[in-house]
Structures are given as structure tokens and as C-alpha cells.
Design a protein around this motif. Structure first.
Motif, PDB file in Angstrom:
ATOM      1  N   VAL A  77     -91.132  -0.780  14.203  1.00 62.78           N
ATOM      2  CA  VAL A  77     -90.007  -1.345  13.450  1.00 62.78           C
ATOM      3  C   VAL A  77     -89.863  -2.849  13.693  1.00 62.78           C
ATOM      4  CG1 VAL A  77     -87.479  -1.326  13.245  1.00 62.78           C
ATOM      5  CG2 VAL A  77     -88.754   0.829  13.209  1.00 62.78           C
ATOM      6  N   SER A  78     -89.934  -3.286  14.938  1.00 59.74           N
ATOM      7  CA  SER A  78     -89.739  -4.728  15.185  1.00 59.74           C
ATOM      8  C   SER A  78     -90.880  -5.538  14.581  1.00 59.74           C
ATOM      9  CB  SER A  78     -89.574  -5.025  16.673  1.00 59.74           C
ATOM     10  OG  SER A  78     -90.826  -5.096  17.316  1.00 59.74           O
ATOM     11  N   ALA A  79     -92.087  -4.982  14.563  1.00 56.74           N
ATOM     12  CA  ALA A  79     -93.208  -5.701  13.940  1.00 56.74           C
ATOM     13  C   ALA A  79     -92.964  -5.845  12.442  1.00 56.74           C
ATOM     14  CB  ALA A  79     -94.523  -4.970  14.199  1.00 56.74           C
ATOM     15  N   ASN A  80     -92.332  -4.843  11.838  1.00 52.40           N
ATOM     16  CA  ASN A  80     -92.010  -4.923  10.419  1.00 52.40           C
ATOM     17  C   ASN A  80     -90.871  -5.902  10.141  1.00 52.40           C
ATOM     18  OD1 ASN A  80     -93.416  -3.143   8.346  1.00 52.40           O
ATOM     19  ND2 ASN A  80     -93.308  -1.802  10.148  1.00 52.40           N
ATOM     20  N   CYS A  81     -89.959  -6.032  11.110  1.00 47.56           N
ATOM     21  CA  CYS A  81     -88.815  -6.919  10.907  1.00 47.56           C
ATOM     22  C   CYS A  81     -89.142  -8.357  11.295  1.00 47.56           C
ATOM     23  CB  CYS A  81     -87.617  -6.435  11.724  1.00 47.56           C
ATOM     24  SG  CYS A  81     -86.930  -4.901  11.088  1.00 47.56           S
ATOM     25  N   LEU A  82     -90.188  -8.559  12.092  1.00 47.09           N
ATOM     26  CA  LEU A  82     -90.465  -9.907  12.604  1.00 47.09           C
ATOM     27  C   LEU A  82     -91.916 -10.336  12.395  1.00 47.09           C
ATOM     28  CD1 LEU A  82     -88.486  -9.442  15.938  1.00 47.09           C
ATOM     29  CD2 LEU A  82     -87.706 -10.675  13.919  1.00 47.09           C
ATOM     30  N   ASP A  83     -92.838  -9.700  13.105  1.00 46.13           N
ATOM     31  CA  ASP A  83     -94.227 -10.188  13.167  1.00 46.13           C
ATOM     32  C   ASP A  83     -94.820 -10.431  11.781  1.00 46.13           C
ATOM     33  OD1 ASP A  83     -93.353  -8.736  15.428  1.00 46.13           O
ATOM     34  OD2 ASP A  83     -95.398  -8.467  16.161  1.00 46.13           O
ATOM     35  N   ARG A  84     -94.562  -9.496  10.881  1.00 47.13           N
ATOM     36  CA  ARG A  84     -95.230  -9.621   9.581  1.00 47.13           C
ATOM     37  C   ARG A  84     -94.686 -10.782   8.746  1.00 47.13           C
ATOM     38  NH1 ARG A  84     -93.581  -5.218   5.074  1.00 47.13           N
ATOM     39  NH2 ARG A  84     -91.378  -4.886   5.586  1.00 47.13           N
ATOM     40  N   HIS A  85     -93.547 -11.346   9.162  1.00 46.77           N
ATOM     41  CA  HIS A  85     -92.995 -12.480   8.403  1.00 46.77           C
ATOM     42  C   HIS A  85     -93.450 -13.829   8.957  1.00 46.77           C
ATOM     43  CE1 HIS A  85     -90.673  -9.310   6.785  1.00 46.77           C
ATOM     44  NE2 HIS A  85     -89.751  -9.275   7.702  1.00 46.77           N
ATOM     45  N   LEU A  86     -94.113 -13.814  10.119  1.00 50.50           N
ATOM     46  CA  LEU A  86     -94.395 -15.096  10.785  1.00 50.50           C
ATOM     47  C   LEU A  86     -95.375 -15.954   9.989  1.00 50.50           C
ATOM     48  CD1 LEU A  86     -94.427 -14.117  14.561  1.00 50.50           C
ATOM     49  CD2 LEU A  86     -92.565 -15.036  13.162  1.00 50.50           C
ATOM     50  N   LYS A  87     -96.273 -15.302   9.256  1.00 52.39           N
ATOM     51  CA  LYS A  87     -97.274 -16.059   8.508  1.00 52.39           C
ATOM     52  C   LYS A  87     -96.594 -16.987   7.486  1.00 52.39           C
ATOM     53  CE  LYS A  87    -101.228 -15.044   5.602  1.00 52.39           C
ATOM     54  NZ  LYS A  87    -100.494 -14.782   4.371  1.00 52.39           N
ATOM     55  N   ASP A  88     -95.673 -16.440   6.707  1.00 53.20           N
ATOM     56  CA  ASP A  88     -95.060 -17.248   5.649  1.00 53.20           C
ATOM     57  C   ASP A  88     -93.640 -17.714   5.948  1.00 53.20           C
ATOM     58  OD1 ASP A  88     -97.305 -16.919   4.060  1.00 53.20           O
ATOM     59  OD2 ASP A  88     -96.586 -14.972   3.320  1.00 53.20           O
ATOM     60  N   ASN A  89     -92.972 -17.044   6.864  1.00 48.98           N
ATOM     61  CA  ASN A  89     -91.539 -17.294   7.026  1.00 48.98           C
ATOM     62  C   ASN A  89     -91.110 -17.624   8.449  1.00 48.98           C
ATOM     63  OD1 ASN A  89     -90.317 -16.970   4.361  1.00 48.98           O
ATOM     64  ND2 ASN A  89     -91.102 -14.876   4.463  1.00 48.98           N
ATOM     65  N   ASN A  91     -90.382 -20.253   9.906  1.00 47.13           N
ATOM     66  CA  ASN A  91     -89.279 -21.211  10.030  1.00 47.13           C
ATOM     67  C   ASN A  91     -88.086 -20.882   9.143  1.00 47.13           C
ATOM     68  OD1 ASN A  91     -90.627 -22.730  11.945  1.00 47.13           O
ATOM     69  ND2 ASN A  91     -91.869 -23.689  10.320  1.00 47.13           N
ATOM     70  N   LYS A  92     -88.151 -19.748   8.485  1.00 48.95           N
ATOM     71  CA  LYS A  92     -86.998 -19.332   7.678  1.00 48.95           C
ATOM     72  C   LYS A  92     -85.898 -18.828   8.618  1.00 48.95           C
ATOM     73  CE  LYS A  92     -85.498 -16.272   3.998  1.00 48.95           C
ATOM     74  NZ  LYS A  92     -85.808 -15.344   2.922  1.00 48.95           N
ATOM     75  N   THR A 109     -84.399 -18.868  13.609  1.00 51.42           N
ATOM     76  CA  THR A 109     -85.479 -18.630  12.653  1.00 51.42           C
ATOM     77  C   THR A 109     -86.182 -17.321  13.008  1.00 51.42           C
ATOM     78  OG1 THR A 109     -87.131 -19.705  14.013  1.00 51.42           O
ATOM     79  CG2 THR A 109     -85.906 -21.112  12.469  1.00 51.42           C
ATOM     80  N   TYR A 110     -87.061 -16.892  12.106  1.00 53.20           N
ATOM     81  CA  TYR A 110     -87.854 -15.700  12.413  1.00 53.20           C
ATOM     82  C   TYR A 110     -88.687 -15.910  13.672  1.00 53.20           C
ATOM     83  CZ  TYR A 110     -86.335 -12.619   8.777  1.00 53.20           C
ATOM     84  OH  TYR A 110     -85.555 -11.769   8.055  1.00 53.20           O
ATOM     85  N   GLN A 111     -89.212 -17.132  13.855  1.00 52.40           N
ATOM     86  CA  GLN A 111     -89.990 -17.414  15.069  1.00 52.40           C
ATOM     87  C   GLN A 111     -89.096 -17.292  16.314  1.00 52.40           C
ATOM     88  OE1 GLN A 111     -93.366 -18.280  15.098  1.00 52.40           O
ATOM     89  NE2 GLN A 111     -93.307 -18.210  17.344  1.00 52.40           N
ATOM     90  N   ASP A 112     -87.879 -17.848  16.232  1.00 47.21           N
ATOM     91  CA  ASP A 112     -86.949 -17.753  17.375  1.00 47.21           C
ATOM     92  C   ASP A 112     -86.668 -16.304  17.734  1.00 47.21           C
ATOM     93  OD1 ASP A 112     -86.567 -20.527  17.283  1.00 47.21           O
ATOM     94  OD2 ASP A 112     -84.747 -20.381  16.039  1.00 47.21           O
ATOM     95  N   VAL A 113     -86.339 -15.512  16.712  1.00 47.30           N
ATOM     96  CA  VAL A 113     -85.960 -14.123  16.992  1.00 47.30           C
ATOM     97  C   VAL A 113     -87.160 -13.365  17.552  1.00 47.30           C
ATOM     98  CG1 VAL A 113     -85.022 -11.977  16.038  1.00 47.30           C
ATOM     99  CG2 VAL A 113     -84.180 -14.164  15.192  1.00 47.30           C
TER     100      VAL A 113
END
Ligand code: PRX
Length: 648
Positions: A77-89, A91-92, A109-113
Motif C-alpha cells: 500500500v505505501s509503495a502505491n501511495c508514495l514510491d510509484r509517484h516519485l518518478k513524475d511527482n 516535488n508535488k 512533497t511526495y519525496q518528503d512523505v
């Protein structure tokens, strides 16, 4: 169904939304005609570590209730909520935190979380927490609540969040029921300018002799107040994360591995530990978030629910983050420090989507235009309502005043047990009627039945049931397998019994009328009458108690308690205050009775069953049609109660 004026989908909204009406119709039809194919495709909304080959394996048959989805797949679940967004998002902004004090806010940001979640995951592991262990959260509304949830899911620990307004006793009962090994809390919480001594409450809960499972307490320093410290047991959050790396391999979880337990009220005195599992829940939360809130990349989504409730799980944390959305986490309340706070937060963070509860709307409505003073709210493009039926008057005020007469409202009906939204408008597809939750979401087959379980056709009113499973459905009651079937599948065989009543109009729209069982809905908080009764009778002066719900202008329902005292005890104002405080201490402030009705005797059948139907009518002064009272052991009790009510 007084208000049948249609609010059509605004043309601009229809043009830019994910789904229009014909797309909804086609997709809905497909989801019902071929659920296997539909969900095989939709399951791809999340990333799988090991793809599933099986999709739906469910049975509502008496004696063999079984609910499994995507059962041979693996995911995190956390990989779906975070890791997979790191490529494009990376800094969102993932989380906008707005403090109780308007001067306090923060963006992560997604990186921070991602980094904070990894560090905290490593910290949990360092405390010996492993896959399958239960971790209890008793947290204020701060980013660390979401971080702790995600960290649990990263390492495969099962979280159980206890709303931080529950008492030490209620917390102890829940910790004990699930055998939590670790409690995560804060020194204090802050709400509407008031301090809530959370760590004290955890200390009190853990001091109870029956609570033996907890090894450690991790404490986040929210206010940095002086708190009692148990050396060897208590750990500061900042200490445990200090030297932890900001990478942590996510655990590959089976789709049917437990994800979380969330306690809710039923019609018995004991809260039920609703169990949700990993794959189906995440698919359903992700997909409902996307379509119900018509998610667009630039949205700022604000769900005002607390993380301690299911709405906070599915639409504050998991649904938004799995969709790479920006989610607002608000520590405070909608009317502090002033009545326009909710509107101010909308302007401040340019919120596009607001998801809140009728009780908050009614409380603001009572203040009229003060609720929007000095604000524009022009960033809003969609609003939602959840938790209880919204009366058309409140709907229209929400639409006209908060939403500037131009923002569609999705009135979403669902439950802790359903994991996500089941009946709701889709904003680009559904013409709205104030007070109606309208139509089923994909894969949901609602129906109405009479009290014997016969299906009712067409325009009708009855008990709301669901005829087939959906991925977000609860999988069981933690630690009590047999109660699951009994609570949800025994009233009407082969159907999921929701406990709600509903009407269906000529357009096939559903109008939820409220609970038909002994569950109250007070300010959108679910509570069993039996829980409040058992808190009342545990007071040394009280002999017997019966609790009913009565209509309340702001809270939706208020708590009306009939109380008989032990022989020799006298009712007075001091005892009334004492008993109300007693219930607060036993359960929490949300369970405080609005009215105590002292009486000598309760209306009972000859077999000793309290006739609540009569008590409900007396409490609401609806005594012209009390119905059949011939089965009462002592019919004169009713006259006494009516007289007492009139003289109160
Ligand atoms: O009675 C229904 C009411 O809230 C109950 C579920 O409560 P809980 O499990 O705490 O979950 C609340 C948030 C999903 C339901 O059985 N309810 C929830 N949403 C609505 C509603 N009643 C009418 N309209 C709604 N939109």
C-alpha cells in the motif's frame, strides 16, 4: 422526497470530467454483467508486485460466507501511495497540513512523505514490529498520523486507529481486543484552542490490568508539554527516527493480508473490529476517489474527517495518495477561531474539492453569511457530503452559500464496513437532487427488501441491502469470525444487510433514510445505544437505562437516555451533571447524553424486553399513535413516562 428539483451537471463540468452519463451507464452495466472482467481490468489502477490471476472469489451463502479479491496477487500500500509517484511527482505537494492555529501550516512533497515514511518504517522494525503485528494509533490530526499509517502498511503491520476523542477506557478495550504491541500517540493534541492530553490518556489505558500486550509507546512531541514518562516503555518519535535511513524496502503483501482494523459500533454493547485487507480495499479506495471526486492532477482535495474514522482512512489518506493527489490535513474545527474558518482554509490553500459532513454544514448554516465572511471560495469545483443523511435545506445552503451556487455536490453513502463509497452521484454524469445519494457506484448492486427479505421493485421504500460483493468490503470482525455472518448476512440470507433504510424514486435514485437498527448517528459519529446504556448502568447509582435517538437540528440525532436509579437515590441537577460526565469518561465526549429522563420504570414486555419503539415516540412527543401496548407487563408505565416528559 420533497425536493425533486434537478440540478443538472453544469456544461463546463461535463466537458472536462472523467466520465459523462453515457460512460457511467456503460461502465456500470459492464461492472454488473461481468464483474470478473470489470475488476480484472480495474484492479490495474494500483501497482502489483506479483500480478493477480484470480479476481473475484466471493460467497454470501449462509454458512459459507467468504470474501476474497485478487487473492493470489501481491502488492504494498505505501509503495502505491508514495514510491510509484516519485518518478513524475516527487516535488508535488502530497500533504498540506493546516494547524488549529491559522498561523501554522506546512506542505510536504511526495519525496518528503516518502522519506519520513521509510524512516519511521525502519524505526518500527527496530522496535521489533513485524508483518502481522497490530499497532494502535491514538493521534491528533498531524502529518505524523498519515506517516505512521503508511509506515505500518510498508512493513505489513496492521494498524488500528482509535479516534483521539475516545476515553482511556474505550482505548483500553480496543487495544485489548486486537492485542496491539505498540501504541503511537502525541504528548498532546490541540483542537479549537483546547489542549487534549493524549499521552495521559494512553498512560491511563495501559495502566488497566487487562491491557498486557503493549511493549512500547512512541510519542510525537506536538506541544512539547511536560508529560509523565515510563522509562523502558516510552520512546520519543524524534529519537526513534533520528538515525534511520530514508529507504525501506516495502513488504510484498498478499492481497488478502490484513491492512487495518477499525472499531465501529453495532447494535450490541461491544464495538466491532472491522477488518479490511490489502488489495481489494486499496483498489476500491483508489478507484472511488478517482471517479467520485473526478480527480484532476491540479486538484487540492480537503476531507475534513478525522483519521480515526473510515472517511479519514479512505479519503484523507489512502484514496488521495494512491492517486498522487494533494490532500489537506486539518488539525482544527470548521468554526474556530471564527465562524468563517472553513471558508478561510478553502481560500488559503485554494481547495478545489471539499468533502465534509452534514453536521458541520448545519452548524455553519446556523451562522448564516458569517460562515463565509471575507472569503471567495472560487477555487472550489466540487463538494461532497458524508456520514448521515443531508436534509435538503442544508444541501441547498451548502450549494448556494459555500459553493457560490455553481459547485456540484456528491452526497456519498457508505459505511466503515464498505471500505469506500457505494452510492453516490458522479459529478460529470449525475443530475443531482438535494438529499439523495442517487445511484450506485461501479460493481454495486443495491436493493430494497421488506422485513421478510422480499425484494421490492421500482419506486419503493425498505431495508437497504447489497446483493453482491465489491473489493472494498470488510472481510470479517477481528477475533470474532461467527459474529460477521450473524451481524451482516443473517437478517436477509444471501444479501449484505446495511442496517440502513432507503427509498428509491421513479428515476431509480436512492434516498437513505437512516439506521433501522439500534445504532445512532450523532454528528456523523456512529454509536450503539447498547454501548451508552452499558456506560450508564456501570454508574453505582443507576439501576437501568434505555437510550434512543431523537432528531437534533445540528447533530442530526441527539442522545435521549431514560434512567432509573437504585432504591434510595435521588435525581437532581448535581447527579445529572455527574452522570453526563461519567459517560464522557467511560466512552468519550461524543457519547454524552443530551437529555436524561429520570423515571421509576421502563416499559417492558412480559418477557422483560424494553419496548424502545414506545420510548422513541415518547422522547419525540409523538404519543398519539403508540401502537400496540397490550404486550406490556405494566401499561401504566407509559402514562407515567408521558406525564414526566410533558412536565420536564
Ligand atoms: O447510516 C448511514 C450513515 O452512516 C452510517 C455509517 O457510519 P460509519 O460506519 O461511521 O461511516 C460513516 C462514513 C462513511 C451508514 O450506515 N451514512 C453515511 N453516509 C451517509 C449516511 N447516511 C445518509 N447519507 C449518507 N451520505
Amino acid at each position: 422526497m420533497s425536493d425533486t428539483k434537478l440540478y443538472p451537471v453544469p456544461a463546463e463540468f461535463a466537458q472536462n470530467s472523467l466520465l459523462n452519463d453515457s460512460a457511467y451507464q456503460a461502465m456500470y452495466k459492464h461492472s454488473i454483467n461481468d464483474p470478473e472482467a470489470f475488476w480484472r481490468e480495474q484492479g490495474q489502477i494500483v501497482d502489483w508486485i506479483k500480478p493477480y490471476s484470480q479476481v473475484k472469489n466471493t460467497s454470501f451463502q449462509p454458512g459459507s460466507i467468504d470474501i476474497k479479491w485478487f487473492q493470489d496477487g501481491k502488492l504494498n500500500v505505501s509503495a502505491n501511495c508514495l514510491d510509484r509517484h516519485l518518478k513524475d511527482n516527487a516535488n508535488k505537494t502530497a500533504i498540506i497540513w493546516e494547524g488549529d492555529n491559522p498561523a501554522d501550516s506546512e506542505k510536504l512533497t511526495y519525496q518528503d512523505v516518502y522519506e519520513k515514511v521509510c524512516q519511521f518504517s525502519n524505526a518500527l522494525k527496530a522496535q521489533g514490529i513485524k508483518k502481522g503485528d497490530v499497532v494502535c494509533l491514538y493521534m491528533p490530526m498531524i502529518p505524523e498520523a498519515a506517516i505512521a499509517m503508511l509506515a505500518c502498511t510498508r512493513i505489513g503491520a496492521v494498524h488500528t486507529i482509535v479516534f483521539a476523542g475516545f476515553s482511556a477506557g474505550a482505548l483500553a478495550e480496543r487495544i485489548n481486543n486486537c492485542g496491539a504491541k505498540l501504541v503511537i500517540t502525541a504528548d498532546e493534541g490541540v483542537r479549537a484552542g483546547r489542549i487534549i492530553r493524549l499521552k495521559d490518556c494512553v498512560d491511563k489505558a495501559l495502566a488497566k490490568p487487562q491491557v498486557t500486550s503493549v511493549n512500547n509507546v512512541i510519542v510525537f512531541a506536538r506541544t512539547k508539554a511536560d508529560i509523565a514518562w515510563h522509562e523502558g516503555r516510552d520512546l520519543w518519535w524524534h529519537d526513534v527516527v533520528k538515525d534511520q535511513p530514508s529507504e525501506c524496502e516495502p513488504e510484498a503483501m498478499n492481497a488478502e493480508d490484513p491492512l487495518f482494523i477499525l472499531y465501529t459500533s453495532g447494535s450490541t454493547g461491544k464495538p466491532k473490529g472491522v477488518l479490511h485487507t490489502t488489495g481489494g480495499y486499496l483498489v476500491y479506495a483508489t478507484m472511488t476517489f478517482k471517479y467520485v471526486f473526478d480527480h484532476q492532477d491540479s486538484d487540492v482535495f480537503w476531507c475534513t474527517a478525522d483519521v480515526g474514522w473510515i472517511t479519514g482512512h479512505s479519503y484523507l489518506v489512502y484514496g488521495p495518495l494512491a492517486n498522487a493527489a494533494t490532500t489537506v490535513l486539518f488539525e482544527g474545527v470548521p468554526n474556530y477561531p471564527d465562524t468563517a474558518r472553513m471558508s478561510q482554509v478553502i481560500d488559503k490553500h485554494q481547495v478545489t474539492t471539499l468533502y465534509t459532513a452534514p453536521t458541520a454544514i448545519r452548524a455553519l448554516m446556523a451562522k448564516g453569511d458569517d460562515a463565509i465572511a471575507g472569503t471567495k471560495r472560487t477555487s472550489l469545483r466540487l463538494m461532497g457530503s458524508v456520514g448521515e443523511p443531508i436534509n435538503p435545506e442544508a444541501w441547498r445552503w451548502y450549494y448556494n452559500t459555500i459553493g457560490n451556487s455553481s459547485t456540484p455536490i456528491v452526497d456519498t453513502w457508505w459505511q466503515t464496513e464498505t471500505g469506500g463509497i457505494l452510492i453516490t452521484p458522479l459529478p460529470g454524469a449525475t443530475a443531482l437532487k438535494p438529499g439523495s445519494a442517487t445511484r450506485p457506484f461501479f460493481g454495486i448492486s443495491p436493493a430494497l427488501v421488506d422485513n421478510e427479505g422480499n425484494l421490492l421493485e421500482g419506486e419503493n421504500e425498505g431495508n437497504l441491502v447489497i446483493l453482491d460483493s465489491w473489493p472494498g468490503q470488510m472481510r470479517g470482525i477481528y477475533g470474532d469470525e461467527s459474529r460477521f455472518e450473524e451481524a451482516y448476512f443473517s437478517t436477509f440470507p444471501n444479501m449484505y444487510c446495511t442496517g440502513d433504510g432507503a427509498k428509491r424514486d421513479a428515476d431509480g435514485y436512492y434516498w437513505i433514510t437512516g439506521r433501522v437498527d439500534d445504532v445512532l448517528n450523532v454528528s456523523g459519529h456512529r454509536m450503539g445505544t447498547a454501548e451508552i446504556e452499558s456506560a450508564l448502568v456501570s454508574h453505582s447509582k443507576i439501576a437501568e437505562a434505555a437510550v434512543v435517538g431523537v432528531p437534533h437540528d445540528i447533530k442530526g440525532q441527539g442522545i435521549y437516555a431514560y434512567v432509573t436509579l437504585n432504591a434510595g437515590e435521588k435525581a437532581d441537577d448535581a447527579l445529572e451533571a455527574e452522570v453526563k460526565q461519567w459517560v464522557r469518561n467511560e466512552i468519550g465526549a461524543i457519547a454524552t447524553p443530551d437529555t436524561l429522563h429520570w423515571t421509576q420504570a421502563l416499559p417492558k414486555t412480559r418477557s422483560g424486553k424494553i419496548m424502545r419503539r414506545i420510548l422513541r415516540k415518547i422522547a419525540t412527543n409523538d404519543t398519539d399513535s403508540l401502537g400496540d401496548t397490550s404486550t406490556l407487563a405494566d401499561p401504566s408505565v407509559v402514562d407515567t413516562l408521558i406525564a414526566e416528559k410533558q412536565n420536564a
